[in-house]
Scaffold this motif. Structure first.
Motif, PDB file in Angstrom:
ATOM      1  N   GLU A  59      29.961  66.524 127.142  1.00 59.42           N
ATOM      2  CA  GLU A  59      31.040  67.507 127.101  1.00 59.42           C
ATOM      3  C   GLU A  59      30.772  68.546 128.173  1.00 59.42           C
ATOM      4  N   LEU A  60      31.802  68.901 128.900  1.00 61.55           N
ATOM      5  CA  LEU A  60      31.650  69.801 130.033  1.00 61.55           C
ATOM      6  C   LEU A  60      31.103  71.152 129.586  1.00 61.55           C
ATOM      7  N   SER A  61      30.065  71.599 130.287  1.00 62.85           N
ATOM      8  CA  SER A  61      29.445  72.882 129.990  1.00 62.85           C
ATOM      9  C   SER A  61      29.752  73.919 131.056  1.00 62.85           C
ATOM     10  N   GLN A  62      29.697  73.518 132.317  1.00 62.60           N
ATOM     11  CA  GLN A  62      29.886  74.470 133.408  1.00 62.60           C
ATOM     12  C   GLN A  62      30.227  73.730 134.690  1.00 62.60           C
ATOM     13  N   ASP A  89      40.472  65.101 136.200  1.00 62.53           N
ATOM     14  CA  ASP A  89      40.496  64.617 134.819  1.00 62.53           C
ATOM     15  C   ASP A  89      39.366  65.232 133.995  1.00 62.53           C
ATOM     16  N   ILE A  90      38.188  65.363 134.597  1.00 69.51           N
ATOM     17  CA  ILE A  90      37.075  66.000 133.907  1.00 69.51           C
ATOM     18  C   ILE A  90      37.396  67.461 133.620  1.00 69.51           C
ATOM     19  N   VAL A  91      38.012  68.119 134.592  1.00 69.42           N
ATOM     20  CA  VAL A  91      38.398  69.521 134.417  1.00 69.42           C
ATOM     21  C   VAL A  91      39.404  69.659 133.273  1.00 69.42           C
ATOM     22  N   GLN A  92      40.355  68.745 133.190  1.00 69.71           N
ATOM     23  CA  GLN A  92      41.407  68.826 132.176  1.00 69.71           C
ATOM     24  C   GLN A  92      40.892  68.531 130.775  1.00 69.71           C
ATOM     25  N   THR A  93      40.055  67.506 130.650  1.00 70.62           N
ATOM     26  CA  THR A  93      39.641  67.066 129.310  1.00 70.62           C
ATOM     27  C   THR A  93      38.282  67.591 128.898  1.00 70.62           C
ATOM     28  N   GLY A  94      37.440  67.950 129.861  1.00 69.34           N
ATOM     29  CA  GLY A  94      36.121  68.454 129.535  1.00 69.34           C
ATOM     30  C   GLY A  94      35.166  67.393 129.028  1.00 69.34           C
ATOM     31  N   ARG A  95      35.381  66.123 129.417  1.00 68.75           N
ATOM     32  CA  ARG A  95      34.556  65.030 128.911  1.00 68.75           C
ATOM     33  C   ARG A  95      34.253  64.023 130.015  1.00 68.75           C
ATOM     34  N   PHE A  96      33.023  63.502 129.993  1.00 70.50           N
ATOM     35  CA  PHE A  96      32.663  62.452 130.949  1.00 70.50           C
ATOM     36  C   PHE A  96      31.402  61.750 130.468  1.00 70.50           C
ATOM     37  N   GLY A 122      27.101  68.931 132.195  1.00 65.99           N
ATOM     38  CA  GLY A 122      27.591  68.548 130.878  1.00 65.99           C
ATOM     39  C   GLY A 122      26.495  68.534 129.836  1.00 65.99           C
ATOM     40  N   ARG A 123      26.838  68.900 128.617  1.00 65.47           N
ATOM     41  CA  ARG A 123      25.908  68.817 127.493  1.00 65.47           C
ATOM     42  C   ARG A 123      26.025  67.429 126.867  1.00 65.47           C
ATOM     43  N   VAL A 124      24.917  66.738 126.733  1.00 59.32           N
ATOM     44  CA  VAL A 124      24.909  65.382 126.181  1.00 59.32           C
ATOM     45  C   VAL A 124      25.136  65.454 124.674  1.00 59.32           C
ATOM     46  N   VAL A 125      26.214  64.821 124.221  1.00 55.70           N
ATOM     47  CA  VAL A 125      26.540  64.840 122.787  1.00 55.70           C
ATOM     48  C   VAL A 125      26.241  63.507 122.112  1.00 55.70           C
ATOM     49  N   SER A 126      26.077  62.451 122.900  1.00 52.77           N
ATOM     50  CA  SER A 126      25.643  61.164 122.360  1.00 52.77           C
ATOM     51  C   SER A 126      25.077  60.334 123.503  1.00 52.77           C
ATOM     52  N   ASP A 172      33.344  50.215 126.126  1.00 58.51           N
ATOM     53  CA  ASP A 172      33.692  50.793 124.837  1.00 58.51           C
ATOM     54  C   ASP A 172      33.551  52.307 124.965  1.00 58.51           C
ATOM     55  N   THR A 173      33.389  53.027 123.890  1.00 56.95           N
ATOM     56  CA  THR A 173      33.263  54.482 123.954  1.00 56.95           C
ATOM     57  C   THR A 173      32.165  54.942 123.000  1.00 56.95           C
ATOM     58  N   LEU A 174      31.664  56.145 123.245  1.00 51.17           N
ATOM     59  CA  LEU A 174      30.743  56.797 122.323  1.00 51.17           C
ATOM     60  C   LEU A 174      31.487  57.953 121.657  1.00 51.17           C
ATOM     61  N   SER A 175      30.993  59.174 121.788  1.00 50.81           N
ATOM     62  CA  SER A 175      31.597  60.290 121.057  1.00 50.81           C
ATOM     63  C   SER A 175      32.825  60.884 121.735  1.00 50.81           C
ATOM     64  N   THR A 176      32.780  61.040 123.053  1.00 48.74           N
ATOM     65  CA  THR A 176      33.830  61.799 123.736  1.00 48.74           C
ATOM     66  C   THR A 176      35.086  60.996 124.026  1.00 48.74           C
ATOM     67  N   GLY A 177      34.991  59.679 124.007  1.00 47.70           N
ATOM     68  CA  GLY A 177      36.131  58.843 124.368  1.00 47.70           C
ATOM     69  C   GLY A 177      36.122  58.404 125.815  1.00 47.70           C
ATOM     70  N   ALA A 178      35.187  58.940 126.616  1.00 49.55           N
ATOM     71  CA  ALA A 178      35.052  58.478 128.002  1.00 49.55           C
ATOM     72  C   ALA A 178      34.516  57.047 127.990  1.00 49.55           C
TER      73      ALA A 178
END
Length: 254
Positions: A211-214, A155-162, A226-230, A192-198
């Motif tokens: 958001e997935l970086s590498q 799921d992380i691979v598909q959406t790029g979010r965690f 992952g790069r922290v976006v929130s 609940d959720t923050l920015s990515t919806g995870a």
């Protein structure tokens, strides 16, 4: 898809061109399996008017996200220069059995962390990620090591979010539920959720939304960066740690 691009053929050619230019190595199909590669290549093809544009877009992505070989002079210019490099993995395996390895790891208290994500259909998933750690503060990045058999990895691979949720001391039952296979308790109002919806745990001491970086593949695990976006902090409370095979309360002195 715009005209003039044969996605499969031109994409393959463009990757080869960019790989040679950046001296990129492809280990165990890392570019094939990482979500930045799969998601980015789709967008690249949609945006590109011709193979040259496609190669340029892939150049930008590989330079940012792909692992690189160290230049030859960097690989040999080390403190042990002149000594023959030896692969110690087999020797270490012979000396340290898996049971002993985990027993020694258990001597270090580890903050209990739940890693959450969603699949492309929006369904939540997650697992207990005791390997979660920070990479850097500038830019802010986190990592977690995930067994390839863990369903949430796909799921992380598909959406790029965690999201990484640092658990309070009262959440030992929740940690236990996420530490085993089967349905996870996302049906409550605790999320609940923050920015990515995870999913983000409302009572977590801290949440790092990424958001997935590498993805770096190593043996039977994928090291997800992952790069922290929130982020969110509770600014207080006792922590839940895993120590010598059990969950324990770590008291706050704040």
């Amino acid at each position: 898809m715009k005209s003039g691009i044969d996605g499969r053929d031109d994409l393959g050619k463009a990757f080869k061109v960019s790989a040679r230019r950046h001296d990129v190595f492809f280990d165990n199909g890392i570019l094939h399996h990482s979500s930045p590669a799969r998601l980015s290549t789709k967008r690249m093809i949609e945006r590109a008017d011709d193979p040259a544009d496609l190669a340029e877009e892939i150049d930008k992505w590989i330079a940012l996200a792909a692992p690189r070989k160290a230049p030859r002079d960097e690989r040999v210019n080390r403190p042990h220069e002149g000594l023959e490099e030896t692969d110690m993995s087999h020797e270490l395996t012979d000396k340290i059995e898996a049971r002993a390895f985990w027993q020694i790891i258990g001597e270090r208290p580890i903050g209990a962390t739940i890693v959450t994500t969603r699949n492309e259909a929006g369904q939540p998933n997650g697992f207990l990620g005791l390997s979660a750690a920070h990479v850097s503060a500038s830019p802010p990045k986190m990592l977690v090591s995930i067994d390839r058999k863990t369903s949430a990895l796909a799921d992380i691979v598909q959406t790029g979010r965690f999201s990484l949720n640092f658990l309070p001391a009262e959440a030992s039952d929740l940690a236990g539920a996420f530490g085993k296979s089967g349905p996870k308790p996302f049906e409550t109002d605790d999320w609940d959720t923050l920015s990515t919806g995870a999913p983000a745990l409302k009572t977590a001491l801290g949440v790092m939304d990424c958001e997935l970086s590498q993805i770096v593949e190593e043996d039977d695990v994928a090291i997800v960066i992952g790069r922290v976006v929130s982020a969110r902090s509770a600014s207080g409370g006792d922590a839940l740690v895993f120590f010598r095979g059990a969950f324990e309360r770590l008291k706050s002195h704040a």
